[in-house]
Design an enzyme around this catalytic site. Structure first.
Site, PDB file in Angstrom:
ATOM      1  N   ASP A   9       0.872  -1.162   0.000  1.00 23.19           N
ATOM      2  CA  ASP A   9       0.000   0.000   0.000  1.00 23.19           C
ATOM      3  C   ASP A   9       0.925   1.232   0.000  1.00 23.19           C
ATOM      4  O   ASP A   9       2.120   1.118   0.298  1.00 23.19           O
ATOM      5  CB  ASP A   9      -0.858  -0.072   1.263  1.00 23.19           C
ATOM      6  CG  ASP A   9      -1.542   1.220   1.574  1.00 23.19           C
ATOM      7  OD1 ASP A   9      -2.375   1.636   0.760  1.00 23.19           O
ATOM      8  OD2 ASP A   9      -1.231   1.831   2.620  1.00 23.19           O
ATOM      9  N   ASP A  11       0.003   5.188   0.969  1.00 23.31           N
ATOM     10  CA  ASP A  11      -0.163   6.145   2.067  1.00 23.31           C
ATOM     11  C   ASP A  11      -0.195   5.419   3.411  1.00 23.31           C
ATOM     12  O   ASP A  11      -1.026   4.531   3.629  1.00 23.31           O
ATOM     13  CB  ASP A  11      -1.481   6.921   1.902  1.00 23.31           C
ATOM     14  CG  ASP A  11      -1.470   7.832   0.682  1.00 23.31           C
ATOM     15  OD1 ASP A  11      -0.473   8.530   0.475  1.00 23.31           O
ATOM     16  OD2 ASP A  11      -2.479   7.842  -0.052  1.00 23.31           O
ATOM     17  N   ASP A 175      -1.560  -0.644   5.805  1.00 23.13           N
ATOM     18  CA  ASP A 175      -1.746   0.016   7.108  1.00 23.13           C
ATOM     19  C   ASP A 175      -3.205   0.134   7.515  1.00 23.13           C
ATOM     20  O   ASP A 175      -3.502   0.792   8.504  1.00 23.13           O
ATOM     21  CB  ASP A 175      -1.129   1.422   7.074  1.00 23.13           C
ATOM     22  CG  ASP A 175      -1.958   2.399   6.246  1.00 23.13           C
ATOM     23  OD1 ASP A 175      -2.447   1.987   5.174  1.00 23.13           O
ATOM     24  OD2 ASP A 175      -2.126   3.550   6.664  1.00 23.13           O
TER      25      ASP A 175
HETATM   26  O1  LIG Z   1      -5.202   7.998  -0.648  1.00 22.03           O
HETATM   27  C1  LIG Z   1      -5.919   7.214   0.029  1.00 22.03           C
HETATM   28  O2  LIG Z   1      -7.043   7.491   0.456  1.00 22.03           O
HETATM   29  C2  LIG Z   1      -5.418   5.865   0.387  1.00 22.03           C
HETATM   30  O3  LIG Z   1      -4.175   5.559  -0.119  1.00 22.03           O
HETATM   31  P1  LIG Z   1      -3.552   4.128   0.267  1.00 22.03           P
HETATM   32  O4  LIG Z   1      -4.469   3.104  -0.330  1.00 22.03           O
HETATM   33  O5  LIG Z   1      -2.193   4.210  -0.372  1.00 22.03           O
HETATM   34  O6  LIG Z   1      -3.485   4.056   1.751  1.00 22.03           O
HETATM   35 MG   LIG Z   2      -2.736   3.182   3.430  1.00 23.43          MG
END
Ligand SMILES: O=C(O)COP(=O)(O)O
Ligand SMILES: [Mg+2]
Length: 226
Positions: A9, A11, A175
């Protein structure tokens, strides 16, 4: 033997993007007259993509998501959020400690490495360019790359396929609950990181392993991939 594929993932897992997401959200909602959010509050709104982030932000300001007002404000704020964030993609964002070492070791071991994120694809690749990370990944699928996104398992399965890997020799790292839910539905073992953006503790996600720091990644990974 089929190479191992590791899908991260973005963020809250690879990069602490909180400061730049918060700046873009506060900028776009600030133009509409709303007061800024604290960084910790913004982190709790991240995980379902840019549109959901702004929707949730407006909700926190007391607007029901389904109201006509909220939809009109969302339509104004989203393009401004995207414009501002793209122009300020890596001002305060920082890779998590130890993550570069993990990516280096995986690459040296011949792993296929993918990114499955609900962040819009253009913002994800823009961030990787700013970090000099473009060559690190065999596939990057954003929240707008397919008709579905995490927690839909197809988002993860397609990332594994595009990275040149196989579901039966893959691990997901994330996360949030959407990462773990996507991995479980795809039948892929999953490592949860405890330092990302989640309202609930990572130990509650039902992941196969939880790590507090990337120093613990190799041990958890070896246990899952065998
Ligand atoms: O930008 C988002 O809402 C989530 O991003 P992610 O899936 O990388 O955690
Ligand atoms: Mg994330």
């Amino acid at each position: 033997m089929t190479p191992v594929t590791v899908v991260f993932d973005l963020d809250g897992t690879l990069v602490d993007t909180g400061p730049d997401i918060a700046a873009a959200l506060n900028h776009s909602l600030g133009l509409l007259g709303y007061p800024p959010f604290e960084l910790d509050d913004v982190a709790k709104l991240v995980g379902h993509g840019a549109r959901a982030l702004i929707e949730r932000g407006l909700q926190r300001q007391g607007l029901a998501a389904s109201s006509t007002d909220a939809r009109a404000l969302l339509d104004k704020a989203l393009p401004e959020f995207m414009r501002y964030y793209a122009a300020n993609i890596c001002v305060g964002s920082q890779p998590y400690p130890g993550v570069v070492g993990v990516l280096d070791r995986l690459a040296a071991a011949g792993a296929r490495i993918g990114v499955c994120t609900n962040k819009p694809h253009a913002l994800s690749t823009g961030l990787f360019e700013a970090l000099g990370w473009t060559q690190r990944f065999h596939a990057v699928l954003g929240g707008d790359s397919l008709a579905v996104r995490k927690p839909d398992p197809q988002h993860l399965l397609e990332t594994i396929a595009q990275a040149g890997g196989d579901r039966t020799r893959a691990v997901m790292v994330g996360d949030s609950t959407v990462d773990v839910d996507a991995a479980k539905a795809a039948g892929v073992p999953v490592i949860a990181v405890a330092f990302g953006f989640s309202e609930t503790p990572a130990t509650d996600f039902g992941a196969d392993a939880v790590i507090e720091h990337y120093d613990d990644f190799d041990t958890a990974f070896a246990r899952l991939i065998g």
